[in-house]
Design a protein around this motif. Sequence first.
Motif, PDB file in Angstrom:
ATOM      1  N   UNK A 181       2.666   9.275  10.276  1.00  0.00           N
ATOM      2  CA  UNK A 181       2.159   9.173   8.910  1.00  0.00           C
ATOM      3  C   UNK A 181       0.780   8.527   8.933  1.00  0.00           C
ATOM      4  N   UNK A 182       0.058   8.731   7.824  1.00  0.00           N
ATOM      5  CA  UNK A 182      -1.309   8.240   7.736  1.00  0.00           C
ATOM      6  C   UNK A 182      -2.296   9.385   7.619  1.00  0.00           C
ATOM      7  N   UNK A 183      -3.507   9.092   7.112  1.00  0.00           N
ATOM      8  CA  UNK A 183      -4.527  10.116   6.895  1.00  0.00           C
ATOM      9  C   UNK A 183      -5.354  10.316   8.161  1.00  0.00           C
ATOM     10  N   UNK A 227      -2.640   2.407  13.179  1.00  0.00           N
ATOM     11  CA  UNK A 227      -3.756   3.217  12.710  1.00  0.00           C
ATOM     12  C   UNK A 227      -4.020   2.984  11.225  1.00  0.00           C
ATOM     13  N   UNK A 228      -2.968   2.849  10.434  1.00  0.00           N
ATOM     14  CA  UNK A 228      -3.148   2.610   9.000  1.00  0.00           C
ATOM     15  C   UNK A 228      -3.759   1.235   8.730  1.00  0.00           C
ATOM     16  N   UNK A 229      -3.425   0.262   9.539  1.00  0.00           N
ATOM     17  CA  UNK A 229      -4.056  -1.053   9.408  1.00  0.00           C
ATOM     18  C   UNK A 229      -5.537  -0.981   9.744  1.00  0.00           C
ATOM     19  N   UNK A 230      -5.865  -0.244  10.800  1.00  0.00           N
ATOM     20  CA  UNK A 230      -7.264  -0.137  11.210  1.00  0.00           C
ATOM     21  C   UNK A 230      -8.088   0.662  10.211  1.00  0.00           C
ATOM     22  N   UNK A 231      -7.456   1.644   9.553  1.00  0.00           N
ATOM     23  CA  UNK A 231      -8.174   2.461   8.564  1.00  0.00           C
ATOM     24  C   UNK A 231      -8.079   1.886   7.148  1.00  0.00           C
ATOM     25  N   UNK A 232      -7.449   0.706   7.011  1.00  0.00           N
ATOM     26  CA  UNK A 232      -7.305   0.011   5.733  1.00  0.00           C
ATOM     27  C   UNK A 232      -6.384   0.739   4.752  1.00  0.00           C
ATOM     28  N   UNK A 243       0.836  -1.195   0.000  1.00  0.00           N
ATOM     29  CA  UNK A 243       0.000   0.000   0.000  1.00  0.00           C
ATOM     30  C   UNK A 243       0.865   1.237   0.000  1.00  0.00           C
ATOM     31  N   UNK A 244       0.315   2.316   0.544  1.00  0.00           N
ATOM     32  CA  UNK A 244       1.053   3.575   0.604  1.00  0.00           C
ATOM     33  C   UNK A 244       2.185   3.500   1.637  1.00  0.00           C
ATOM     34  N   UNK A 245       2.903   4.601   1.728  1.00  0.00           N
ATOM     35  CA  UNK A 245       3.866   4.825   2.804  1.00  0.00           C
ATOM     36  C   UNK A 245       5.056   3.859   2.781  1.00  0.00           C
TER      37      UNK A 245
END
Length: 408
Positions: free
Chosen positions: A387-389, A73-78, A21-23
Motif C-alpha cells: 500500500x501507498x502511493x 515508505x509512507x513515513x518517508x513520503x509523509x 493518516x490514510x490506510x
Amino acid sequence: MSYQFYLPTTGAVSFSDFFEGEYTSDISDASAQRGRLRTVLKGHKKESEDARDLASIINTIDDYLPYLLSIIQCLESKELQATKPIETSWRSTLSDHIIHTGSNAPRIIGAGIHYELMFVLLTYAYATSLQGSEYVRTLQQMQPDSPTAPMPTNSPLATLYNKAADSLNTAASVFLHVADQVIPSYKLANKDSPVETLRDVSVALSKMTMADAQSVAINKALCFGNLSKSLAAKLYLGVASQYEMAYGLISSLKSGGGQEVASDIKKYILDGTLFYKAMAKKYLALDANDNQNMGVAVGFLRECKSDLKSVQQLSLTKPHQLRKSSTVAARALKEEDAVNDLLQKFTMINDTVAYQDVPTRQDLQRMIPSGRSVLEMKKYVPPVPVFGHFSNFGGKDDTSYARSGNYW
C-alpha cells in the motif's frame, strides 16, 4: 556445517497506536501480520528441535515484510504521520549475557521503524540459515561416509545440496542487505543498543554464512566427482579466508553497554577457520601425492593433523562425547581419523620408496596458494510494498506474491 542461530521473540505491538493518516485498514493488517510473526516465533521457542517448522517462519516473514516496507515508505513520503515515537522490543540473541543466553536473552526496546525492519530481516536470515542446516543434516544421514565412486548427477542428494547452499547463500545476502541498507538508516538511540545494530556484526555474519554455503558447494562437487584436488584446496582456503575476515570484524568490535557478540559465535568462526585450513592442507597433500611429491604430501598431512588437533583442543567436550556431536570439533575428530590413515600410508611410501625430504613449516607455507570462491553471493531484493502511493520500493516493476517461487 553452519552456525545454529537462536531465533528471537518480540513484544506485542499495534501499529494503529503510532500512526494517523490514510490506510487505516492497511495499518491494521500490518499489525495482524506482525502478530502472526510474534506467534510463530513464540511457538518455535517452545517446540522441540524435531518439531520446529522453519518454513512457516520464513513464509510468515515473507507475508509481513511488504506491509512493514509500506509503512516505512509512507513515513518517508509523509503519507503517514507518527503520533508518538515508534518503539518495538526484540530479544538480542547475538549478544553475550551474564545470565541469559540465546532465546532466553532479555528483550531490548529500540526506537524507530528501522529497528523493527532490522530485527525482522535478521530473523529471516537466521531462519534461512537454519533451514540450510536442516538440509545439511539430511544430507549427512543419506550420504555414505566413504563413497566408493562419484554419485550420479540425478541423485536426490544433488537437489538437497543445491537447497542447502541456496538457503545459506540467501541468509548471507540478507545479512549484507541489513548491513548496507538498513543499519545506516537506523538512528542509534544510545550506547546500550544491542550488537545487532552494529554494521560490522551483520557483515561478519554475511561472510560466515557465505563461507558455509561455499563449503556445501565444495562437498557437492567432491561427491559428484568433478573437482580436482588442487582446486578443492584453493576453494577450502577461500572458505577459511571468509571465516577469518568474519572473525576479524567481530573480534575488533568495541563492546557497548556491557554486551559483546556471543562467545559461541566467535568460537564457531575460529573453529571454522582452523578446520578449513586443515582441509585445504589435506587436499594439497593429495595433490602432491598425485604429482609424486611424497615429501610435500607428508608435510601437508602433518600440518593438517596439527590444525585438526587444535580445533579439538579448543572444545571442552570429551573425545568420546565429541564423536556423537555435530560441532566443528566433532568433524575435526572424524577427519583426523582419515588423515591419520593417509599420513601412515604416505610416510611409509616416502620412507621406503621415495626418500624425499619433508619441507619445513615455513617452506610449506610458501607453497599454499590463494583461496578461491565457488559461489557468487546472491543479491537480496526486498518485496514490493502493498500500500501507498508508490510502486517500485523493492526494485521490481510489478507487484507479485511475496512467496512466489518459494515452496517447501
